[in-house]
Design a protein around this motif. Structure first.
Motif: not given
Length: 225
Positions: A79-88, A172-179
């Motif tokens: 589950p994601e927040p209502p505004d969603a996280l986009e694909t990545g 996804f190496a180097g990515c951080t959580a979020g949209r």
């Protein structure tokens, strides 16, 4: 066994008012929700472990599909927040559920008769994309498929990314959580020769508008009869 992720968190703005009260993947096509066509096709090709992310009206998806047992699959929900996280961001959040091996990703709002069984279980680089002919609504296309099977941002003619891919978690190496979107990660990988692809000539549709949903429903009903 290789896992698959179905991206089902989008708002479906272009499909309003159909998506005001139900999420896009639950819109009916030929007598069953759009996403169920994915479940059936994936199961037929040997995929049983699925992760599905949810956003807009997301609680309806597990309410309808449960754990997937009815279709012979096992669904784990992300589950994601209502505004969603986009694909990545959505895939990144689901990485702990997907594990360390390459996984299949499919957009919940496309339909195709693509035979999933032919996908490479292990991509040459960081990603393998299924590309299709450019639909009228996206005539400029996305990427170029070179003769050596590698995908690049530059080059003509361009093809359209189908929303079907095999990705390594290392993308996804180097990515951080979020949209964040997936596109820039793919382009970055293309720049270093890390993205392979294939051209699929069969039936593929982006179910982005009520008209395209109705057309698919009409065509599939015709096929079934």
């Amino acid at each position: 066994p290789m896992k698959a992720m179905i991206l089902a968190a989008g708002r479906g703005e272009r499909l309003r008012p159909l998506t005001d009260h139900r999420p896009k993947p639950l819109l009916p096509v030929a007598g069953q929700p759009l996403i169920v066509h994915h479940l059936i096709a994936l199961h037929a090709a040997g995929w049983t472990d699925l992760v599905i992310n949810t956003g807009h009206l997301g609680e309806q998806l597990p309410a309808v599909l449960g754990d997937g047992r009815a279709w012979g699959v096992r669904i784990v929900w992300s589950p994601e927040p209502p505004d969603a996280l986009e694909t990545g961001g959505g895939i990144f959040q689901a990485l702990p559920l997907l594990g360390p091996e390459p996984f299949l990703v499919i957009n919940g709002d496309v339909w195709s008769d693509y035979p999933f069984a032919r996908l490479p279980r292990v991509p040459v680089g960081l990603a393998h994309l299924v590309l299709v002919d450019n639909p009228p609504q996206h005539a400029q296309g996305d990427f170029f498929l070179a003769e050596n099977g590698m995908v690049t941002e530059q080059g003509e003619p361009k093809l359209t990314f189908s929303g079907i891919s095999v990705l390594r978690p290392e993308l996804f190496a180097g990515c951080t959580a979020g949209r964040f979107p997936l596109g820039p990660l793919l382009r970055q990988a293309m720049a270093t020769g890390q993205v392979s692809g294939e051209f699929y000539r069969g039936d593929w549709r982006d179910i982005g508008t009520p008209e395209r949903l109705a057309a698919l429903d009409h065509d599939l009903n015709g096929t079934r009869r």
